[in-house]
Design a protein around this motif. Structure first.
Motif, PDB file in Angstrom:
ATOM      1  N   VAL A  58       0.771  -1.262  -0.019  1.00 26.31           N
ATOM      2  CA  VAL A  58      -0.233   0.096   0.075  1.00 26.31           C
ATOM      3  C   VAL A  58       0.837   1.263   0.084  1.00 26.31           C
ATOM      4  O   VAL A  58       0.760   2.252  -0.730  1.00 26.31           O
ATOM      5  N   GLU A  59       1.993   1.221   0.834  1.00 26.19           N
ATOM      6  CA  GLU A  59       2.937   2.163   0.732  1.00 26.19           C
ATOM      7  C   GLU A  59       3.379   2.677  -0.396  1.00 26.19           C
ATOM      8  O   GLU A  59       3.561   3.821  -0.802  1.00 26.19           O
ATOM      9  N   ALA A  60       3.764   1.594  -1.296  1.00 27.65           N
ATOM     10  CA  ALA A  60       4.504   1.713  -2.320  1.00 27.65           C
ATOM     11  C   ALA A  60       3.557   2.413  -3.716  1.00 27.65           C
ATOM     12  O   ALA A  60       3.835   3.434  -4.179  1.00 27.65           O
ATOM     13  N   TRP A  61       2.295   2.014  -3.447  1.00 29.50           N
ATOM     14  CA  TRP A  61       1.080   2.467  -4.289  1.00 29.50           C
ATOM     15  C   TRP A  61       1.032   4.002  -4.066  1.00 29.50           C
ATOM     16  O   TRP A  61       0.647   4.916  -4.510  1.00 29.50           O
ATOM     17  N   ARG A  62       0.830   4.278  -2.534  1.00 27.80           N
ATOM     18  CA  ARG A  62       0.810   5.638  -2.033  1.00 27.80           C
ATOM     19  C   ARG A  62       1.913   6.540  -2.653  1.00 27.80           C
ATOM     20  O   ARG A  62       1.568   7.656  -3.105  1.00 27.80           O
ATOM     21  N   ALA A  63       3.004   6.292  -2.607  1.00 27.81           N
ATOM     22  CA  ALA A  63       4.199   6.938  -3.008  1.00 27.81           C
ATOM     23  C   ALA A  63       3.964   7.265  -4.601  1.00 27.81           C
ATOM     24  O   ALA A  63       4.240   8.220  -5.139  1.00 27.81           O
ATOM     25  N   ALA A  64       3.795   5.944  -5.473  1.00 26.84           N
ATOM     26  CA  ALA A  64       3.735   6.208  -6.839  1.00 26.84           C
ATOM     27  C   ALA A  64       2.771   6.986  -7.185  1.00 26.84           C
ATOM     28  O   ALA A  64       2.559   7.814  -8.237  1.00 26.84           O
TER      29      ALA A  64
END
Length: 117
Positions: A58-64
């Motif tokens: 989820v954090e990776a998608w948030r950053a992207a």
């Protein structure tokens, strides 16, 4: 067996093009972004649910998607936790979330730390 896709209420696939183009763009610009289970429909053709299997993803998608961290919501229900955010990007309403067992995630993080060089 006959399938009749010609119903009066059917929305053409072209209506979902915005979602498909957004996903293709993310795949090109962020090739290491974690894969997900995606749900879109002809009823809400510009809405995309992105189901992930852990908070790190989820954090990776948030950053992207350039979503501020304070827009991520965590809820707990029994032994499970849910991490979720919603945002509009590239003309698409994203709902990105993961439902997970925090104890299991802690074990996976610990084992990853042990395996890391």
């Amino acid at each position: 067996m006959t399938c009749d896709y010609e119903t009066p209420t059917a929305t053409p696939l072209g209506e979902q093009a915005t979602v498909l183009v957004a996903l293709a763009g993310l795949a090109v610009s962020h090739p290491n972004l974690p894969g997900a289970y995606f749900v879109t429909s002809d009823i809400l053709p510009r809405k995309l649910a992105v189901q992930l299997d852990g908070p790190g993803k989820v954090e990776a998608w948030r950053a992207a998607l350039n979503v501020p961290a304070d827009q991520v919501v965590m809820r707990k229900r029994g032994e499970q936790a849910q991490l979720k955010f919603e945002t509009t990007a590239y003309g698409v309403e994203f709902c990105v979330y993961a439902v997970y067992d925090p104890a299991t995630q802690a074990e996976e993080v610990a084992s990853d730390a042990v395996l890391a060089p």
